[in-house]
Motif scaffolding. Structure first.
Motif, mmCIF file in Angstrom:
data_model
loop_
_atom_site.group_PDB
_atom_site.id
_atom_site.type_symbol
_atom_site.label_atom_id
_atom_site.label_comp_id
_atom_site.label_asym_id
_atom_site.label_seq_id
_atom_site.Cartn_x
_atom_site.Cartn_y
_atom_site.Cartn_z
ATOM 1 N N VAL A 21 0.831 -1.208 0.000
ATOM 2 C CA VAL A 21 0.000 0.000 0.000
ATOM 3 C C VAL A 21 0.861 1.251 0.000
ATOM 4 C CG1 VAL A 21 -1.713 1.291 1.315
ATOM 5 C CG2 VAL A 21 -1.952 -1.179 1.066
ATOM 6 N N VAL A 22 1.933 1.237 0.793
ATOM 7 C CA VAL A 22 2.818 2.407 0.863
ATOM 8 C C VAL A 22 3.503 2.646 -0.482
ATOM 9 C CG1 VAL A 22 4.967 3.251 1.882
ATOM 10 C CG2 VAL A 22 3.175 2.317 3.345
ATOM 11 N N MET A 23 3.901 1.591 -1.164
ATOM 12 C CA MET A 23 4.548 1.765 -2.458
ATOM 13 C C MET A 23 3.598 2.369 -3.478
ATOM 14 S SD MET A 23 7.679 0.930 -2.187
ATOM 15 C CE MET A 23 8.066 0.909 -3.928
ATOM 16 N N VAL A 24 2.330 1.949 -3.451
ATOM 17 C CA VAL A 24 1.342 2.521 -4.375
ATOM 18 C C VAL A 24 1.092 3.989 -4.045
ATOM 19 C CG1 VAL A 24 -1.045 2.381 -5.171
ATOM 20 C CG2 VAL A 24 0.274 0.288 -4.828
ATOM 21 N N LEU A 25 0.929 4.308 -2.763
ATOM 22 C CA LEU A 25 0.668 5.690 -2.371
ATOM 23 C C LEU A 25 1.857 6.591 -2.680
ATOM 24 C CD1 LEU A 25 -1.166 5.155 1.043
ATOM 25 C CD2 LEU A 25 -2.169 5.659 -1.188
ATOM 26 N N ILE A 26 3.067 6.089 -2.486
ATOM 27 C CA ILE A 26 4.250 6.894 -2.798
ATOM 28 C C ILE A 26 4.346 7.149 -4.297
ATOM 29 C CG2 ILE A 26 6.776 6.824 -2.856
ATOM 30 C CD1 ILE A 26 6.731 5.580 -0.126
ATOM 31 N N GLY A 27 4.013 6.153 -5.111
ATOM 32 C CA GLY A 27 4.031 6.354 -6.548
ATOM 33 C C GLY A 27 3.026 7.401 -7.001
ATOM 34 N N ILE A 28 1.819 7.365 -6.431
ATOM 35 C CA ILE A 28 0.807 8.365 -6.785
ATOM 36 C C ILE A 28 1.216 9.749 -6.301
ATOM 37 C CG2 ILE A 28 -1.601 9.034 -6.441
ATOM 38 C CD1 ILE A 28 -2.283 6.072 -6.189
ATOM 39 N N LEU A 29 1.726 9.822 -5.059
ATOM 40 C CA LEU A 29 2.158 11.108 -4.527
ATOM 41 C C LEU A 29 3.323 11.683 -5.329
ATOM 42 C CD1 LEU A 29 1.926 13.245 -2.280
ATOM 43 C CD2 LEU A 29 3.510 11.860 -0.928
ATOM 44 N N ARG A 30 4.239 10.832 -5.738
ATOM 45 C CA ARG A 30 5.376 11.305 -6.524
ATOM 46 C C ARG A 30 4.938 11.843 -7.880
ATOM 47 N NH1 ARG A 30 9.730 6.868 -7.521
ATOM 48 N NH2 ARG A 30 8.111 6.169 -8.963
ATOM 49 N N TYR A 31 3.914 11.220 -8.462
ATOM 50 C CA TYR A 31 3.403 11.705 -9.748
ATOM 51 C C TYR A 31 2.828 13.112 -9.614
ATOM 52 C CZ TYR A 31 -0.194 12.513 -13.238
ATOM 53 O OH TYR A 31 -1.003 13.096 -14.185
ATOM 54 N N PHE A 32 2.027 13.347 -8.559
ATOM 55 C CA PHE A 32 1.420 14.675 -8.401
ATOM 56 C C PHE A 32 2.474 15.721 -8.008
ATOM 57 C CE2 PHE A 32 -2.443 12.056 -7.848
ATOM 58 C CZ PHE A 32 -3.261 12.697 -8.780
ATOM 59 N N LEU A 180 4.857 -2.039 -10.742
ATOM 60 C CA LEU A 180 3.547 -1.418 -10.551
ATOM 61 C C LEU A 180 3.106 -0.586 -11.747
ATOM 62 C CD1 LEU A 180 3.766 -0.292 -6.817
ATOM 63 C CD2 LEU A 180 2.448 -2.187 -7.762
ATOM 64 N N ARG A 181 3.720 -0.776 -12.882
ATOM 65 C CA ARG A 181 3.378 0.014 -14.067
ATOM 66 C C ARG A 181 1.931 -0.201 -14.485
ATOM 67 N NH1 ARG A 181 5.583 2.491 -18.579
ATOM 68 N NH2 ARG A 181 4.394 2.181 -20.489
ATOM 69 N N GLY A 182 1.477 -1.448 -14.472
ATOM 70 C CA GLY A 182 0.098 -1.723 -14.875
ATOM 71 C C GLY A 182 -0.919 -1.084 -13.950
ATOM 72 N N LEU A 183 -0.635 -1.116 -12.642
ATOM 73 C CA LEU A 183 -1.559 -0.497 -11.692
ATOM 74 C C LEU A 183 -1.581 1.016 -11.848
ATOM 75 C CD1 LEU A 183 -3.481 -0.884 -9.311
ATOM 76 C CD2 LEU A 183 -1.511 -0.765 -7.793
ATOM 77 N N PHE A 184 -0.417 1.618 -12.060
ATOM 78 C CA PHE A 184 -0.372 3.064 -12.254
ATOM 79 C C PHE A 184 -1.044 3.476 -13.564
ATOM 80 C CE2 PHE A 184 3.594 3.246 -9.417
ATOM 81 C CZ PHE A 184 2.805 3.497 -8.304
ATOM 82 N N SER A 185 -0.999 2.604 -14.568
ATOM 83 C CA SER A 185 -1.696 2.918 -15.821
ATOM 84 C C SER A 185 -3.202 2.933 -15.624
ATOM 85 C CB SER A 185 -1.313 1.901 -16.896
ATOM 86 O OG SER A 185 -1.769 0.609 -16.549
ATOM 87 N N LEU A 186 -3.717 2.111 -14.698
ATOM 88 C CA LEU A 186 -5.147 2.125 -14.405
ATOM 89 C C LEU A 186 -5.539 3.338 -13.559
ATOM 90 C CD1 LEU A 186 -5.767 -1.646 -13.573
ATOM 91 C CD2 LEU A 186 -6.367 -0.438 -15.671
ATOM 92 N N ILE A 187 -4.661 3.739 -12.658
ATOM 93 C CA ILE A 187 -4.981 4.833 -11.742
ATOM 94 C C ILE A 187 -4.721 6.200 -12.372
ATOM 95 C CG2 ILE A 187 -4.468 5.852 -9.497
ATOM 96 C CD1 ILE A 187 -3.711 3.076 -8.520
ATOM 97 N N LEU A 188 -3.556 6.344 -12.997
ATOM 98 C CA LEU A 188 -3.121 7.650 -13.498
ATOM 99 C C LEU A 188 -3.264 7.810 -14.998
ATOM 100 C CD1 LEU A 188 0.160 7.924 -11.396
ATOM 101 C CD2 LEU A 188 -2.087 8.849 -10.837
#
Length: 246
Positions: A21-32, A180-188
């Motif tokens: 969960v932390v890795m996903v949240l850090i990836g989203i936060l880093r994108y913004f 996590l590229r596939g998950l980030f492609s769905l989210i972002l």
């Protein structure tokens, strides 16, 4: 013989799931954060024009066999003529992408911001994982693997008797970091799903040099062997119709 381990459910609840969960949240936060740090810069019309020329020449090369030979030769001369062709780059006009980056402070600043937005979160996250979760066996892959995967899946565990399919917490961090590229492609969105492997490859680059792409596309267009395929389709259609009539 490799030993089978019984994984505690507390490791799943307090190591595996929180780390993911932390890795996903850090990836989203880093994108913004990188989106906020990105400075707006109007694109260079010359670079946009050259990019469009490359796309047109690439489309011509891929669909060359669907137009007559005379039309293809005319278009190839239009693109690759040595005097005024769109893909021809005079020798004195070649530019150095590294010099271009250092001459443009905005480009250098944007590259530094991208690198910092990648390096700082990774460093802090790895230090957090290494301090709190080092030495845990977090998961097990449900299929057998060879011994070559041991160094990749069991980072931080120095036990050769453990089966290769077990994954350490530190290795789980790296698997999430690069997988996590596939998950980030769905989210972002697909265009925002650039993974860290591509970012690391771009850290050593110094910008885009369109002159090299123009020259490469010109060479690729010059060696195309044209063969018009539409007459063959007409013959095939005629043969099919003859069979249906009979």
């Amino acid at each position: 013989m490799a030993e089978d381990l019984v994984l505690d459910t507390a490791i799943r609840d307090w190591v595996l799931i929180p780390l993911s969960v932390v890795m996903v949240l850090i990836g989203i936060l880093r994108y913004f954060v990188s989106k906020l740090m990105r400075s707006f810069q109007a694109p260079d019309p010359k670079i946009v024009k050259e990019g469009q020329v490359i796309i047109r020449a690439r489309n011509l090369r891929s669909a060359a066999n669907f137009i007559p030979a005379r039309a293809f030769r005319a278009r190839r001369i239009y693109f690759s003529n040595e005097e005024n062709g769109l893909l021809h780059v005079p020798k004195g006009q070649t530019q150095n992408a590294q010099a271009q980056m250092f001459s443009d402070p905005n480009m250098a600043m944007d590259m530094m911001k991208k690198n910092l937005s990648m390096i700082i979160p990774q460093t802090l996250t790895f230090a957090w994982v290494n301090f709190f979760f080092s030495g845990f066996v977090a998961a097990k892959i449900p299929f057998p693997l060879t011994q070559r995967f041991r160094s990749m899946l069991q980072n931080g565990i120095d036990l050769s008797t453990v089966d290769v399919s077990y994954v350490s917490s530190r290795s789980w961090y790296f698997l999430n970091l690069f997988g996590l590229r596939g998950l980030f492609s769905l989210i972002l969105g697909e265009e925002n799903a650039m993974d860290d492997t591509q970012r690391m490859m771009q850290m050593g680059g110094f910008g885009f040099d369109p002159t090299k792409s123009l020259s490469a596309e010109k060479d690729g267009l010059d060696i195309v062997q044209h063969e018009w395929v539409l007459p063959k389709f007409e013959q095939r259609a005629e043969a099919v119709l003859r069979k249906l009539v009979k």
